[in-house]
Scaffold this motif. Structure first.
Motif, short mmCIF file in Angstrom:
data_model
loop_
_atom_site.label_atom_id
_atom_site.label_comp_id
_atom_site.label_asym_id
_atom_site.label_seq_id
_atom_site.Cartn_x
_atom_site.Cartn_y
_atom_site.Cartn_z
N SER A 163 0.84 -1.21 0.00
CA SER A 163 0.00 0.00 0.00
C SER A 163 0.87 1.25 0.00
CB SER A 163 -0.91 -0.01 1.23
OG SER A 163 -0.12 0.01 2.39
N GLY A 164 0.25 2.37 -0.32
CA GLY A 164 0.93 3.66 -0.27
C GLY A 164 1.92 3.89 -1.40
N LYS A 165 1.87 3.07 -2.43
CA LYS A 165 2.78 3.21 -3.57
C LYS A 165 2.01 3.09 -4.86
CE LYS A 165 7.04 0.93 -1.96
NZ LYS A 165 7.85 -0.28 -2.25
N LYS A 166 2.67 3.49 -5.94
CA LYS A 166 2.08 3.26 -7.26
C LYS A 166 2.15 1.78 -7.60
CE LYS A 166 1.58 7.35 -9.78
NZ LYS A 166 0.22 7.75 -9.40
N VAL A 167 1.15 1.32 -8.33
CA VAL A 167 1.16 -0.05 -8.84
C VAL A 167 1.26 0.03 -10.35
CG1 VAL A 167 -0.20 -2.17 -9.09
CG2 VAL A 167 -0.33 -0.86 -6.96
N LYS A 168 2.11 -0.82 -10.91
CA LYS A 168 2.21 -0.86 -12.37
C LYS A 168 1.85 -2.28 -12.82
CE LYS A 168 5.61 -0.26 -16.07
NZ LYS A 168 7.06 -0.08 -16.29
N ILE A 169 0.80 -2.36 -13.62
CA ILE A 169 0.37 -3.66 -14.14
C ILE A 169 0.70 -3.71 -15.63
CG2 ILE A 169 -1.62 -5.17 -14.60
CD1 ILE A 169 -1.45 -4.92 -11.67
N THR A 170 1.43 -4.73 -16.02
CA THR A 170 1.71 -4.95 -17.44
C THR A 170 1.04 -6.26 -17.84
OG1 THR A 170 3.83 -3.84 -17.24
CG2 THR A 170 3.52 -5.22 -19.18
N LEU A 171 0.06 -6.13 -18.74
CA LEU A 171 -0.66 -7.32 -19.23
C LEU A 171 -0.12 -7.68 -20.60
CD1 LEU A 171 -3.08 -9.37 -19.18
CD2 LEU A 171 -4.45 -7.55 -20.23
N ASP B 109 -17.67 0.93 -10.65
CA ASP B 109 -17.26 -0.34 -10.03
C ASP B 109 -15.77 -0.64 -10.15
OD1 ASP B 109 -19.93 -0.80 -9.52
OD2 ASP B 109 -20.24 -2.11 -11.25
N VAL B 110 -15.07 0.16 -10.97
CA VAL B 110 -13.71 -0.18 -11.35
C VAL B 110 -12.68 0.76 -10.72
CG1 VAL B 110 -12.15 -0.30 -13.34
CG2 VAL B 110 -14.46 -1.23 -13.52
N ILE B 111 -11.60 0.18 -10.17
CA ILE B 111 -10.49 1.00 -9.66
C ILE B 111 -9.56 1.37 -10.81
CG2 ILE B 111 -8.41 0.97 -8.19
CD1 ILE B 111 -10.00 -0.95 -6.32
N ALA B 112 -9.24 0.38 -11.63
CA ALA B 112 -8.36 0.61 -12.79
C ALA B 112 -8.55 -0.52 -13.78
CB ALA B 112 -6.90 0.66 -12.34
N HIS B 113 -8.31 -0.22 -15.06
CA HIS B 113 -8.38 -1.29 -16.06
C HIS B 113 -7.47 -0.97 -17.24
CE1 HIS B 113 -10.77 0.75 -19.23
NE2 HIS B 113 -11.29 1.43 -18.22
N THR B 114 -7.02 -2.03 -17.90
CA THR B 114 -6.23 -1.85 -19.13
C THR B 114 -7.18 -1.83 -20.31
OG1 THR B 114 -6.00 -4.21 -19.64
CG2 THR B 114 -4.35 -3.25 -18.17
N LYS B 115 -6.64 -1.51 -21.48
CA LYS B 115 -7.42 -1.66 -22.70
C LYS B 115 -7.51 -3.15 -23.02
CE LYS B 115 -3.41 -1.20 -25.74
NZ LYS B 115 -2.86 -0.64 -26.97
N LEU B 116 -8.34 -3.49 -23.99
CA LEU B 116 -8.49 -4.87 -24.44
C LEU B 116 -7.40 -5.17 -25.47
CD1 LEU B 116 -10.66 -7.23 -24.08
CD2 LEU B 116 -11.56 -6.45 -26.29
N ILE B 117 -6.72 -6.30 -25.30
CA ILE B 117 -5.64 -6.62 -26.23
C ILE B 117 -5.79 -8.02 -26.84
CG2 ILE B 117 -3.93 -5.08 -25.18
CD1 ILE B 117 -2.71 -7.54 -23.79
N GLY B 118 -5.13 -8.21 -27.97
CA GLY B 118 -5.10 -9.52 -28.65
C GLY B 118 -3.67 -10.02 -28.77
N ALA B 119 -3.52 -11.06 -29.56
CA ALA B 119 -2.22 -11.75 -29.73
C ALA B 119 -1.03 -10.82 -29.84
CB ALA B 119 -2.28 -12.62 -30.98
N GLY B 120 -0.03 -11.06 -29.02
CA GLY B 120 1.25 -10.34 -29.10
C GLY B 120 1.24 -8.93 -28.54
N GLU B 121 0.08 -8.45 -28.10
CA GLU B 121 0.00 -7.07 -27.61
C GLU B 121 0.28 -6.99 -26.11
OE1 GLU B 121 -3.04 -4.61 -30.29
OE2 GLU B 121 -4.00 -6.23 -29.20
N THR B 122 0.64 -5.79 -25.69
CA THR B 122 0.91 -5.53 -24.27
C THR B 122 0.19 -4.25 -23.87
OG1 THR B 122 3.10 -6.54 -24.41
CG2 THR B 122 2.77 -5.01 -22.61
N ALA B 123 -0.34 -4.24 -22.68
CA ALA B 123 -0.99 -3.03 -22.16
C ALA B 123 -0.47 -2.78 -20.74
CB ALA B 123 -2.50 -3.21 -22.13
N THR B 124 -0.15 -1.52 -20.47
CA THR B 124 0.37 -1.18 -19.14
C THR B 124 -0.48 -0.07 -18.52
OG1 THR B 124 2.60 -1.75 -19.88
CG2 THR B 124 2.44 -0.44 -17.89
#
Ligand code: CO
Length: 169
Positions: A69-77, A123-138
């Protein structure tokens, strides 16, 4: 007779080549294994730096994510499959506490034009975009209050399997 020997020679060479091919396959498998080990080590560098993958079998590689807690979170999908986002799309959606995965997932399936995120949702705190094969979202966001939260992929039908717990410590 010479011709026959040449033909036999050629056939023999083919066998040798096939044999070599087989060995190369084994080498490649070994290399893939080493690569996977490296990725795991990198993920542990920063505990709020999370890498999660989704595949063509409709699965995330993680069912639990822990952050401080108390920090930034970085999610890479990362989508590590070969299928298009129209048939095997993945996103990462973190829900507020008290919002159920199944009710959100059911509601979201109607919002194909908004990448399966209900328009104007609270309802959402955070979300990525929708991705397909080979893509990355952060995405980056502030870690919410300590506690346990649900995450899911909101592509229709995926939330039954593509879900997990997001724990803020
Ligand atoms: Co999905």
């Amino acid at each position: 007779m010479k011709t026959v020997m040449h033909v036999l020679g050629a056939i023999f060479s083919c066998f040798v080549l096939i044999g070599c091919g087989g060995k190369e396959e084994k080498k490649k498998e070994g290399f893939t294994y080493e690569k996977k080990t490296d990725t795991t080590q990198k993920e542990d560098v920063n505990e709020n730096d999370v890498v999660i993958t989704g595949n063509d079998l409709m699965k995330f590689n993680k069912s639990e994510i822990k952050v401080k807690s108390g920090k930034k979170v970085k999610i890479t999908l990362k989508h590590i499959g070969k299928m298009d986002k129209n048939v095997m799309g993945h996103n990462f959606v973190l829900l507020k506490q008290g919002v159920s995965v199944s009710s959100f997932g059911n509601k979201a399936s109607a919002f194909s034009k908004n990448e399966y995120i209900p328009e104007g949702t609270t309802d959402v705190i955070a979300h990525t975009k929708l991705i397909g094969a080979g893509e990355t979202a952060t995405i980056e966001f502030d870690a919410p209050e300590p506690g346990t939260y649900d995450f899911l992929c909101s592509f229709p039908g995926h939330y039954a399997i593509m879900k997990g717990k997001f724990i803020v410590e």
